[in-house]
Design a protein around this motif. Structure first.
Motif, short mmCIF file in Angstrom:
data_model
loop_
_atom_site.label_atom_id
_atom_site.label_comp_id
_atom_site.label_asym_id
_atom_site.label_seq_id
_atom_site.Cartn_x
_atom_site.Cartn_y
_atom_site.Cartn_z
N LEU A 112 0.82 -1.21 0.00
CA LEU A 112 0.00 0.00 0.00
C LEU A 112 0.86 1.27 0.00
O LEU A 112 0.48 2.28 -0.61
CB LEU A 112 -0.94 -0.01 1.20
CG LEU A 112 -2.07 -1.06 1.14
CD1 LEU A 112 -2.89 -1.03 2.42
CD2 LEU A 112 -2.96 -0.86 -0.07
N ALA A 113 2.02 1.21 0.67
CA ALA A 113 2.92 2.37 0.66
C ALA A 113 3.46 2.62 -0.75
O ALA A 113 3.53 3.77 -1.20
CB ALA A 113 4.07 2.14 1.65
N LEU A 114 3.84 1.56 -1.44
CA LEU A 114 4.32 1.71 -2.81
C LEU A 114 3.22 2.23 -3.73
O LEU A 114 3.47 3.05 -4.62
CB LEU A 114 4.86 0.37 -3.32
CG LEU A 114 6.21 -0.07 -2.74
CD1 LEU A 114 6.47 -1.54 -3.04
CD2 LEU A 114 7.33 0.80 -3.33
N GLU A 115 1.99 1.74 -3.52
CA GLU A 115 0.88 2.24 -4.33
C GLU A 115 0.71 3.75 -4.12
O GLU A 115 0.48 4.50 -5.08
CB GLU A 115 -0.41 1.52 -3.93
CG GLU A 115 -1.63 1.99 -4.70
CD GLU A 115 -2.92 1.37 -4.20
OE1 GLU A 115 -3.55 0.61 -4.97
OE2 GLU A 115 -3.31 1.65 -3.04
N ALA A 116 0.84 4.19 -2.86
CA ALA A 116 0.72 5.63 -2.57
C ALA A 116 1.81 6.45 -3.25
O ALA A 116 1.62 7.64 -3.51
CB ALA A 116 0.74 5.85 -1.06
N THR A 162 -0.29 -3.34 -6.11
CA THR A 162 -1.46 -3.98 -5.53
C THR A 162 -2.27 -4.67 -6.62
O THR A 162 -2.14 -4.36 -7.80
CB THR A 162 -2.35 -2.93 -4.82
OG1 THR A 162 -2.64 -1.87 -5.73
CG2 THR A 162 -1.64 -2.36 -3.59
N VAL A 163 -3.13 -5.61 -6.20
CA VAL A 163 -3.91 -6.36 -7.19
C VAL A 163 -4.98 -5.49 -7.83
O VAL A 163 -5.40 -5.73 -8.96
CB VAL A 163 -4.54 -7.62 -6.57
CG1 VAL A 163 -3.47 -8.63 -6.22
CG2 VAL A 163 -5.38 -7.29 -5.34
N GLU A 164 -5.45 -4.47 -7.11
CA GLU A 164 -6.35 -3.46 -7.63
C GLU A 164 -6.26 -2.28 -6.67
O GLU A 164 -5.74 -2.42 -5.56
CB GLU A 164 -7.78 -3.98 -7.76
CG GLU A 164 -8.35 -4.58 -6.49
CD GLU A 164 -9.69 -5.27 -6.71
OE1 GLU A 164 -10.44 -4.86 -7.62
OE2 GLU A 164 -9.99 -6.22 -5.97
N PRO A 165 -6.70 -1.10 -7.05
CA PRO A 165 -6.53 0.08 -6.19
C PRO A 165 -7.04 -0.14 -4.76
O PRO A 165 -8.18 -0.56 -4.55
CB PRO A 165 -7.34 1.16 -6.91
CG PRO A 165 -7.29 0.76 -8.34
CD PRO A 165 -7.35 -0.73 -8.33
N GLY A 166 -6.15 0.11 -3.79
CA GLY A 166 -6.52 -0.01 -2.39
C GLY A 166 -6.60 -1.42 -1.87
O GLY A 166 -7.03 -1.64 -0.73
N HIS A 167 -6.17 -2.41 -2.66
CA HIS A 167 -6.32 -3.82 -2.29
C HIS A 167 -4.96 -4.52 -2.37
O HIS A 167 -4.48 -4.88 -3.44
CB HIS A 167 -7.31 -4.50 -3.24
CG HIS A 167 -7.51 -5.96 -2.99
ND1 HIS A 167 -8.18 -6.76 -3.88
CD2 HIS A 167 -7.13 -6.78 -1.97
CE1 HIS A 167 -8.21 -8.00 -3.43
NE2 HIS A 167 -7.57 -8.03 -2.27
N ALA A 168 -4.33 -4.69 -1.21
CA ALA A 168 -3.07 -5.42 -1.12
C ALA A 168 -3.37 -6.89 -0.80
O ALA A 168 -4.32 -7.19 -0.09
CB ALA A 168 -2.19 -4.82 -0.02
N ALA A 169 -2.54 -7.78 -1.32
CA ALA A 169 -2.77 -9.21 -1.07
C ALA A 169 -1.48 -9.99 -1.24
O ALA A 169 -0.62 -9.62 -2.05
CB ALA A 169 -3.84 -9.75 -2.02
N VAL A 170 -1.36 -11.06 -0.46
CA VAL A 170 -0.21 -11.95 -0.56
C VAL A 170 -0.70 -13.39 -0.56
O VAL A 170 -1.78 -13.70 -0.05
CB VAL A 170 0.79 -11.75 0.61
CG1 VAL A 170 1.45 -10.40 0.54
CG2 VAL A 170 0.11 -11.97 1.96
N ARG A 171 0.12 -14.27 -1.12
CA ARG A 171 -0.13 -15.71 -1.08
C ARG A 171 1.01 -16.37 -0.32
O ARG A 171 2.18 -16.09 -0.56
CB ARG A 171 -0.23 -16.30 -2.48
CG ARG A 171 -0.48 -17.81 -2.50
CD ARG A 171 -0.66 -18.33 -3.92
NE ARG A 171 -1.83 -17.70 -4.54
CZ ARG A 171 -2.13 -17.81 -5.82
NH1 ARG A 171 -1.36 -18.52 -6.63
NH2 ARG A 171 -3.20 -17.20 -6.31
N TYR A 172 0.68 -17.24 0.61
CA TYR A 172 1.67 -18.02 1.32
C TYR A 172 2.14 -19.15 0.40
O TYR A 172 1.32 -19.84 -0.21
CB TYR A 172 1.08 -18.62 2.60
CG TYR A 172 0.48 -17.62 3.56
CD1 TYR A 172 1.24 -17.05 4.57
CD2 TYR A 172 -0.86 -17.25 3.46
CE1 TYR A 172 0.69 -16.14 5.47
CE2 TYR A 172 -1.43 -16.34 4.36
CZ TYR A 172 -0.65 -15.79 5.35
OH TYR A 172 -1.20 -14.90 6.24
N VAL A 173 3.47 -19.34 0.29
CA VAL A 173 3.98 -20.31 -0.68
C VAL A 173 4.97 -21.28 -0.05
O VAL A 173 5.59 -21.02 0.98
CB VAL A 173 4.66 -19.60 -1.87
CG1 VAL A 173 3.66 -18.74 -2.63
CG2 VAL A 173 5.85 -18.77 -1.42
#
Length: 372
Positions: free
Chosen positions: A248-252, A258-269
């Motif tokens: 979100l900081a990078l998006e700002a 981010t996957v879409e505006p205002g929406h950060a997400a991660v996948r555990y791998v």
């Protein structure tokens, strides 16, 4: 014959008969039934619908109800052999009373009281634990003690011995996720009791698996073979939180992060492959900025969530459900859904059965009505 009905030997399937049917055709249907046969033309709509028609229903389980019930179970139900685990399965109302959150996934609330030990066992079903509240518990997986703290994701791949011990004066509650229904339907389940006492009662801050594998971008050469399930016993909240914060900081800052505006997400791998943590279960985490609404999407398979922090809404097939901290909800296969955050960061743990359908070429996703 319907999918949920079994005729007695020799009993004709009346639903297939029409008033104008000849005696010869009636005799044919009777012969089908007597010989354990069922013609496709009488069940086409059930077997081959134009889109998925899940029996599972959208459902929200409120933490304001789940938490107190888990605490009461802690007072009344033993955790040792006999009870084995004090786990309360979430039963989807569309699945006939089975403690399944969907046809492929199990989700339960598990309570471990002060100074309690859950003895060791193992099973072929894959499992994870996501800690809702509390600390001071260690799970021991194949002899490796793993600290459990709020926001941590703990992994127990199939056939790994595991037990838990609580060294504090307060209880801990977490959610369990397993592929029990899938294993049951596929007749692949095995179970074995282990020791009543745990194999290791030490309480390290970090497990041996973490010490070996949890160094960003670095793979230990001691193990060069890939593994089907993850080699990491715990995915720590501090790292999950940091990753979402930086997205979100990078998006700002104007970066595409981010996957879409205002929406950060991660996948555990799985660090050995970069693929999902287990062969049958995908685990992810989502963070929405206040006011963010995600694009509507449909996916083959189950989407299950727990609200970790904040509050908001999920809209499923046009119906809006209020969500608060701790609530668990499920979206059945190919139901349309989207999320919306209210006045603060909205954090959600997310798990699904996507790896199953990807491996067999049955996975499909639409976002905004378009195939991806």
């Amino acid at each position: 014959m319907s999918n949920n009905q079994f005729k007695q030997r020799g009993e004709v399937d009346e639903s297939a008969m029409q008033p104008e049917d000849s005696e010869e055709l009636r005799a044919l249907y009777k012969a089908f039934t007597e010989n354990n046969l069922n013609p496709l033309w009488t069940q086409m709509a059930d077997l081959m619908p134009t889109t998925p028609t899940p029996r599972a229903e959208p459902c929200v389980w409120k933490w304001s109800v789940l938490g107190p019930l888990a605490e009461k179970a802690g007072e009344l139900v033993p955790v040792g052999r006999g009870g084995e685990r004090r786990a309360i399965g979430l039963a989807n109302p569309g699945l006939g009373g089975k403690a399944y959150i969907s046809p492929t996934l199990w989700c339960a609330i598990q309570h471990l009281g002060p100074k309690e030990t859950a003895p060791e066992h193992r099973h072929s079903q894959n499992a994870f634990r996501f800690v809702v509240e509390g600390d001071g518990v260690w799970t021991v997986v194949n002899g490796d003690p793993v600290r459990m703290s709020r926001g941590d994701l703990l992994m127990t791949p199939g056939w790994a011995f595991h037990g838990h011990h609580n060294e504090t004066d307060h209880s801990m509650i977490w959610i369990d996720g397993l592929d029990i229904p899938f294993s049951y339907q596929m007749d692949t389940g095995f179970f074995e009791y282990g020791s009543d006492k745990l194999t290791d009662y030490t309480m390290p801050d970090y497990s041996r698996g973490e010490r070996l594998w949890c160094h960003p971008g670095l793979r230990p050469l001691v193990q060069e073979q890939d593994t089907e399930s993850t080699t990491i016993g715990a995915y720590r909240w501090e790292y999950t939180d940091a990753a979402l914060t930086e997205q979100l900081a990078l998006e700002a800052e104007g970066q595409h992060s981010t996957v879409e505006p205002g929406h950060a997400a991660v996948r555990y791998v799985n660090p050995t492959t970069g693929h999902d943590v287990m062969t049958t279960i995908r685990c992810q985490f989502h963070r929405l900025k206040p006011g963010t609404r995600t694009a509507a999407r449909k996916e083959v398979g189950t989407q299950a969530f727990q609200v970790f922090e904040g509050n908001g809404y999920v809209t499923i097939n046009g119906e809006e459900y209020q969500l608060d901290k701790g609530d668990v909800f499920v979206v059945p296969s190919w139901d349309e859904w989207s999320l919306q955050a209210e006045g603060e960061l909205f954090d959600l743990f997310h798990f699904s059965d996507a790896p199953i359908f990807e491996k067999i070429g049955k996975y499909r996703v639409q976002i905004g009505g378009e195939d991806q």
